[in-house]
Design a protein around this motif. Structure first.
Motif, PDB file in Angstrom:
ATOM      1  N   LEU A 401       0.832  -1.202   0.000  1.00 17.95           N
ATOM      2  CA  LEU A 401       0.000   0.000   0.000  1.00 17.95           C
ATOM      3  C   LEU A 401       0.868   1.254   0.000  1.00 17.95           C
ATOM      4  N   THR A 402       1.993   1.220   0.697  1.00 18.39           N
ATOM      5  CA  THR A 402       2.897   2.373   0.734  1.00 18.39           C
ATOM      6  C   THR A 402       3.468   2.654  -0.650  1.00 18.39           C
ATOM      7  N   GLN A 403       3.873   1.605  -1.353  1.00 15.11           N
ATOM      8  CA  GLN A 403       4.398   1.786  -2.704  1.00 15.11           C
ATOM      9  C   GLN A 403       3.312   2.284  -3.651  1.00 15.11           C
ATOM     10  N   THR A 404       2.079   1.812  -3.448  1.00 13.81           N
ATOM     11  CA  THR A 404       0.966   2.271  -4.284  1.00 13.81           C
ATOM     12  C   THR A 404       0.750   3.772  -4.114  1.00 13.81           C
ATOM     13  N   SER A 405       0.803   4.254  -2.888  1.00 17.32           N
ATOM     14  CA  SER A 405       0.610   5.686  -2.655  1.00 17.32           C
ATOM     15  C   SER A 405       1.734   6.492  -3.302  1.00 17.32           C
ATOM     16  N   ARG A 413       1.237  14.365  -9.748  1.00 10.79           N
ATOM     17  CA  ARG A 413       2.152  15.427 -10.158  1.00 10.79           C
ATOM     18  C   ARG A 413       2.102  15.652 -11.661  1.00 10.79           C
ATOM     19  N   ALA A 414       1.782  14.599 -12.403  1.00 11.06           N
ATOM     20  CA  ALA A 414       1.635  14.741 -13.850  1.00 11.06           C
ATOM     21  C   ALA A 414       0.284  15.325 -14.243  1.00 11.06           C
ATOM     22  N   GLY A 415      -0.631  15.512 -13.270  1.00  6.48           N
ATOM     23  CA  GLY A 415      -1.902  16.173 -13.552  1.00  6.48           C
ATOM     24  C   GLY A 415      -3.071  15.251 -13.795  1.00  6.48           C
ATOM     25  N   PHE A 416      -2.980  13.977 -13.343  1.00 10.30           N
ATOM     26  CA  PHE A 416      -4.045  13.019 -13.601  1.00 10.30           C
ATOM     27  C   PHE A 416      -4.509  12.369 -12.308  1.00 10.30           C
ATOM     28  N   VAL A 417      -5.765  11.911 -12.336  1.00  5.87           N
ATOM     29  CA  VAL A 417      -6.351  11.138 -11.242  1.00  5.87           C
ATOM     30  C   VAL A 417      -6.634   9.737 -11.778  1.00  5.87           C
ATOM     31  N   HIS A 418      -6.256   8.706 -11.022  1.00  6.76           N
ATOM     32  CA  HIS A 418      -6.504   7.333 -11.472  1.00  6.76           C
ATOM     33  C   HIS A 418      -7.992   7.045 -11.505  1.00  6.76           C
ATOM     34  N   GLY A 419      -8.668   7.251 -10.391  1.00  6.38           N
ATOM     35  CA  GLY A 419     -10.124   7.148 -10.346  1.00  6.38           C
ATOM     36  C   GLY A 419     -10.684   5.748 -10.316  1.00  6.38           C
ATOM     37  N   ALA A 420      -9.847   4.716 -10.332  1.00  7.61           N
ATOM     38  CA  ALA A 420     -10.378   3.341 -10.339  1.00  7.61           C
ATOM     39  C   ALA A 420      -9.475   2.415  -9.528  1.00  7.61           C
ATOM     40  N   MET A 421      -8.927   2.919  -8.427  1.00  7.63           N
ATOM     41  CA  MET A 421      -8.052   2.086  -7.616  1.00  7.63           C
ATOM     42  C   MET A 421      -8.857   1.003  -6.903  1.00  7.63           C
ATOM     43  N   ARG A 422      -8.348  -0.206  -6.962  1.00 11.03           N
ATOM     44  CA  ARG A 422      -8.908  -1.361  -6.271  1.00 11.03           C
ATOM     45  C   ARG A 422      -7.812  -2.415  -6.259  1.00 11.03           C
ATOM     46  N   PRO A 423      -7.960  -3.501  -5.519  1.00 10.46           N
ATOM     47  CA  PRO A 423      -6.861  -4.478  -5.412  1.00 10.46           C
ATOM     48  C   PRO A 423      -6.379  -5.008  -6.752  1.00 10.46           C
ATOM     49  N   GLU A 424      -7.285  -5.177  -7.714  1.00 12.32           N
ATOM     50  CA  GLU A 424      -6.890  -5.738  -9.011  1.00 12.32           C
ATOM     51  C   GLU A 424      -6.062  -4.772  -9.847  1.00 12.32           C
ATOM     52  N   LEU A 479      -8.492   0.663   0.704  1.00  7.13           N
ATOM     53  CA  LEU A 479      -7.629  -0.522   0.652  1.00  7.13           C
ATOM     54  C   LEU A 479      -7.067  -0.848   2.034  1.00  7.13           C
ATOM     55  N   LEU A 480      -6.696   0.180   2.795  1.00  4.47           N
ATOM     56  CA  LEU A 480      -6.249  -0.054   4.164  1.00  4.47           C
ATOM     57  C   LEU A 480      -7.389  -0.622   5.003  1.00  4.47           C
ATOM     58  N   HIS A 481      -8.592  -0.120   4.789  1.00  4.71           N
ATOM     59  CA  HIS A 481      -9.780  -0.645   5.474  1.00  4.71           C
ATOM     60  C   HIS A 481      -9.961  -2.121   5.163  1.00  4.71           C
ATOM     61  N   ARG A 482      -9.718  -2.493   3.916  1.00  4.12           N
ATOM     62  CA  ARG A 482      -9.832  -3.904   3.516  1.00  4.12           C
ATOM     63  C   ARG A 482      -8.791  -4.770   4.237  1.00  4.12           C
ATOM     64  N   ILE A 483      -7.591  -4.232   4.453  1.00  8.27           N
ATOM     65  CA  ILE A 483      -6.527  -4.997   5.094  1.00  8.27           C
ATOM     66  C   ILE A 483      -6.869  -5.319   6.543  1.00  8.27           C
ATOM     67  N   ILE A 484      -7.352  -4.336   7.265  1.00 10.28           N
ATOM     68  CA  ILE A 484      -7.520  -4.529   8.709  1.00 10.28           C
ATOM     69  C   ILE A 484      -8.922  -4.987   9.102  1.00 10.28           C
ATOM     70  N   THR A 485      -9.884  -4.962   8.163  1.00 11.03           N
ATOM     71  CA  THR A 485     -11.229  -5.448   8.472  1.00 11.03           C
ATOM     72  C   THR A 485     -11.628  -6.653   7.645  1.00 11.03           C
ATOM     73  N   GLY A 486     -10.976  -6.842   6.499  1.00  9.22           N
ATOM     74  CA  GLY A 486     -11.351  -7.934   5.607  1.00  9.22           C
ATOM     75  C   GLY A 486     -12.392  -7.537   4.584  1.00  9.22           C
ATOM     76  N   ASN A 487     -12.876  -6.300   4.628  1.00  8.61           N
ATOM     77  CA  ASN A 487     -13.912  -5.842   3.708  1.00  8.61           C
ATOM     78  C   ASN A 487     -13.590  -4.439   3.218  1.00  8.61           C
ATOM     79  N   LEU A 512      -7.488   6.222   8.465  1.00  2.00           N
ATOM     80  CA  LEU A 512      -8.818   6.050   7.883  1.00  2.00           C
ATOM     81  C   LEU A 512      -9.660   7.309   8.078  1.00  2.00           C
ATOM     82  N   ALA A 513      -9.521   7.950   9.230  1.00  3.88           N
ATOM     83  CA  ALA A 513     -10.307   9.159   9.494  1.00  3.88           C
ATOM     84  C   ALA A 513      -9.936  10.288   8.539  1.00  3.88           C
ATOM     85  N   LYS A 514      -8.717  10.264   8.000  1.00  7.03           N
ATOM     86  CA  LYS A 514      -8.264  11.337   7.107  1.00  7.03           C
ATOM     87  C   LYS A 514      -8.288  10.909   5.643  1.00  7.03           C
ATOM     88  N   THR A 515      -8.912   9.760   5.353  1.00 10.86           N
ATOM     89  CA  THR A 515      -9.023   9.316   3.958  1.00 10.86           C
ATOM     90  C   THR A 515     -10.452   9.017   3.536  1.00 10.86           C
TER      91      THR A 515
END
Length: 821
Positions: A401-405, A413-424, A479-487, A512-515
């Motif tokens: 997750l750290t590398q993903t961020s 920085r290049a001016g784009f938003v991914h908009g579809a982040m998920r585990p896959e 994604l962090l929520h998925r890691i520590i809760t399973g969902n 989580l409170a800040k994301t």
């Protein structure tokens, strides 16, 4: 006469009188002697219009609720029905408006006043027809003309009865101009982007932006020129079809209120809901089909289809092979479609970033009437989704997750938003890479797709709001929520009052409170989130369980009365925001130049290194030390040891000095410095590797090929040293060597069970490497290994002082608390 008969007679009636005064009045046109035609009953017209509007609303809502489960095959039919209903509503509205507008009477004959109808609220916003200009009727001769009154300014049509002889203009409500997101990228190199995208040109994220005119760089005269020019084949059917609702079924009932302000473009079109029929994917290629494109370097590349993957609504996917047999993922879209524009947008962004975590596509271009993008990152590789199902450590998951961020920060920085982040969309590897760019959007724009991935998509995606870095920040939090809760996160959003993690990880709830809250409560940029994830990962770093031991002896030479060797070690531990930091400084020195002077020089040098290490440790704040900085630290210590050794020799009035090897281990990273012929070795997985190169006359002979390394031990000039401490100050920069000389790298990451060895020449000269390996393999403990190495040197005669220092890397997994479900 019935109502529909009156409709027909009204529709057929001319809108103005004949200009010939002698011509007989046209049928249905009142003359001076004919009373005006009976006006249409406005109550009845209003009732019919309201009934028609309600029917259209109900039909649209029912269709919107039922279209989604029906699937893609019914979408063209559904939109066609919506289009017909909307068209019918407009026709009815225009017909009634024409009928309620008074016809121009013959000269001298007034027309009856007409009451304006109440405005109709359509269920789906459509582009309203421009109001027809009306000609003010001529006032009757018995009354003076009344000048037209100023139409009232209103946000909606009023229901007042206009004065006789005036025209009533109805202002059509316009959708408000979208307010730009208050988010401002924190990085100076976050680039502004144009407000719209035109697939007729090449999108340039570095071109200056404008609020009114998109910046487009025309296609150059290359093989990809006119990539999105209209094809010369038969025209494409541009009939729009519904592809994805932008609101959830729960909010469908409030669509009439939210659509005008949230989901309309400047012309009132439902751009977030519909896509031209041309965006449908073309017919799939057959297995064995050949596609010719241009690779990144501009060379032609032929790709052969080996497998047709599941076709999608707008893009086909294939598994292909190039001439070298490498497997790639190929995506295909119809020419001149929004799907093709999305592929070009992805190609532009990834070529702009061109990093190991977001590599450029393998190839991109036009072939026939289809646009292709070939990619080495696809669903054929292991993703974060599979890692979540495996028995891996929590530290490894947080590391991914750290590398993903970090990768997303570069995308922003290049001016784009991914908009579809998920585990896959996270491809595992060194480093982690991103994929799944189908929703890639410029910062400040709405999503290229109007549906998000359940559990991971930010609410503003389906709300049709402009996106920024906080959209991806939400997904990383999910994604962090998925890691520590399973969902993933519930569709109703994150609620800290019902938060029930399976893993109690300090620091995670704060992230989580800040994301996962509203955009205004999230991290301002991805770099801040990345920093906190690094700290969270540091808390999970394995706890140090290092072992070390040192031993020195005067040797067996009868003429030696003092031990000129010295060694020392200093350890530190610091617990902070970055987690626990363990560091160890160590040093071995061998004196030379006479009994008294050699002993003084080595003792002074070891003391100087340990004193410098203590000062560094006291100032160390527990933050991560850069590799280059750590390599320079030990070289600085060595230079200070030389300065103090020179000063000591001057104080006693003797010529002497010492050789030295020292190192610094911070957590697992090792850096070292050495001058002379003290050596360092690494014992790993049964292999013994020398880490230093001697500064001696015999080593120069080895480098020139005149003798072998084994012959060094018996050479008569083996005691001649070419570099030492205590001879001159300042000494040249090249005097101090590091790991880069023998290992071609400034540092080494030690692994669990690695053993670091440091010797004076009194050990490594009489004890060959094979015997060292035997001792390290058979010794029951580190202390016993050190003792056996010194004994082995003594068995060979022990002609010199002998010193050995051993350091064994050990670690223990941190305690992770799992909460019972």
């Amino acid at each position: 006469m019935g109502f529909f008969d009156r409709l027909k007679s009204k529709k057929d009636a001319p809108s103005e009188a004949s200009t010939d005064p002698n011509a007989p009045p046209a049928e249905g046109t009142p003359s001076a002697n004919t009373p005006p035609s009976t006006p249409l009953n406005m109550d009845e017209a209003n009732r019919l219009m309201d009934s028609a509007a309600q029917s259209i609303n109900q039909g649209a809502r029912s269709l919107a609720e039922s279209a989604k489960p029906l699937g893609e095959s019914l979408k063209p039919l559904g939109h066609s029905l919506i289009t017909e209903l909307s068209s019918a509503g407009r026709d009815l509205s225009n017909t009634l408006q024409n009928l309620t507008t008074p016809s121009t009477p013959a000269s001298g004959a007034p027309s009856a006043p007409v009451q304006p109808s109440a405005p109709v609220q359509p269920s789906a916003p459509v582009q309203p027809s421009a109001p027809e200009a009306t000609v003010p009727p001529t006032a009757p001769p018995s009354q003076p003309p009344v000048p037209p009154t100023e139409p009232p300014v209103s946000s909606a049509a009023t229901q007042e009865t206009p004065a006789w002889g005036t025209t009533k203009e109805v202002e059509i409500p316009q959708p408000p101009v979208a307010t730009p997101s208050p988010y401002t990228p924190q990085s100076d190199d976050a680039l502004p982007l144009p407000d719209s995208y035109d697939p007729s040109g090449t999108f340039d994220p570095f071109a200056p932006s404008s609020d009114s005119t998109p910046t487009i760089t025309p296609n150059a005269s290359t093989s990809e020129s006119n990539l999105y020019a209209p094809p010369t084949s038969a025209p494409i059917d541009e009939t729009p079809i519904v592809i994805s609702p932008a609101i959830s079924p729960a909010s469908a009932s409030s669509f009439e209120q939210t659509a005008p302000s949230d989901f309309l473009d400047d012309e009132g079109h439902l751009e977030e809901y519909i896509e031209p029929l041309s965006s449908l994917a073309p017919s799939t290629l057959e297995s064995g089909a050949l596609v010719s494109l241009l690779a990144n370097d501009g060379t032609p590349i032929d790709l052969t289809v080996t497998e047709v993957l599941v076709p999608r609504a707008t893009v086909n996917c294939y598994r292909v092979q190039n001439a070298a047999g490498a497997t790639l993922l190929l995506r295909e879209a119809a020419h001149s479609t929004e799907a093709a524009a999305r592929l070009e947008r992805e190609n532009t962004a990834r070529r702009t970033i061109n990093s190991p975590q977001i590599p450029p596509p393998a190839a991109f271009g036009l072939s026939g009437d289809r646009v292709y993008l070939a990619d080495t990152t696809g669903d054929t590789q292991k993703t974060f989704a599979s890692q979540l199902q495996e028995d891996v450590s929590l530290a490894d998951l947080i590391s991914t997750l750290t590398q993903t961020s970090a990768a997303l920060s570069g995308l922003h920085r290049a001016g784009f938003v991914h908009g579809a982040m998920r585990p896959e969309a996270i491809v595992l590897g060194k480093p982690v890479r991103l994929s799944g760019f189908e929703s890639l959007s410029p910062i400040g724009h709405k999503s290229a797709q109007t549906a998000s991935f359940a559990g991971y998509g930010a609410p503003e995606i389906v709300a049709g709001e402009p996106l920024d870095a906080r959209t991806d920040i939400y997904s990383v939090g999910a994604l962090l929520h998925r890691i520590i809760t399973g969902n993933g996160v519930s569709e109703t959003g994150w609620d800290d009052t019902t938060f029930a993690p399976k893993i109690l990880l300090p620091g995670a709830p704060q992230i989580l409170a800040k994301t996962l809250g509203a955009p205004a409560t999230r991290y301002s940029d991805m770099s801040a989130l990345h920093r906190d994830l690094v700290r969270l990962r540091a808390r999970l770093r394995p706890l140090a369980r290092h072992q070390s031991v040192g031993e020195t002896t005067i040797g067996l030479e009868w003429g030696r009365t003092t031990n000129q060797d010295a060694w020392g070690e200093l350890r530190g531990h610091k617990q902070g925001e970055e987690g626990a930091i363990e560091w160890t400084a160590w040093v071995v020195s061998d004196g030379m130049g006479g009994m008294a002077s050699g002993e003084v020089a080595s003792q002074v040098a070891v003391g100087a290194v340990l004193k410098e290490a203590a000062a560094w440790g006291a100032a160390f704040n527990g933050e991560t030390v850069a590799e280059a900085d750590q390599a320079q630290i030990v070289k600085t210590w060595t230079r200070e040891a030389n300065r103090q050794a020179v000063e000591a020799m001057n104080n006693i009035g003797a010529r002497g000095g010492c050789t030295l090897v020292c190192g610094l281990i911070v957590n697992k990273r090792l850096t070292l410095a050495h001058v002379g012929d003290c050596r360092a070795y690494l014992w790993r997985d049964g292999e013994l590797t020398q880490l230093t190169r001697d500064h001696s006359y015999v080593m120069s002979l080895v480098l020139q090929g005149e003798i072998t390394r084994d012959q060094m031990r018996d050479h008569p000039d083996r005691s001649k040293i070419t570099r030492s401490l205590g001879d001159r100050h300042p000494m040249p920069d090249y005097f101090v060597d590091g790991l880069e000389v023998e290992r071609k790298t400034p540092s080494i990451e030690l692994q669990n069970h690695d053993v670091l060895l440091a010797f004076s020449d009194g050990v490594w000269e009489p004890v060959v490497e094979e015997e060292m390996k035997t001792i390290l393999t058979s010794a029951p403990s580190l202390e016993e290994a050190a003792h056996q190495l010194v004994d082995a040197a003594m068995r060979e005669g022990g002609p010199d002082n002998a010193t050995v220092y051993l350091f064994k890397m050990g670690e223990a997994a941190p305690v992770v608390v799992h909460q019972e479900s």
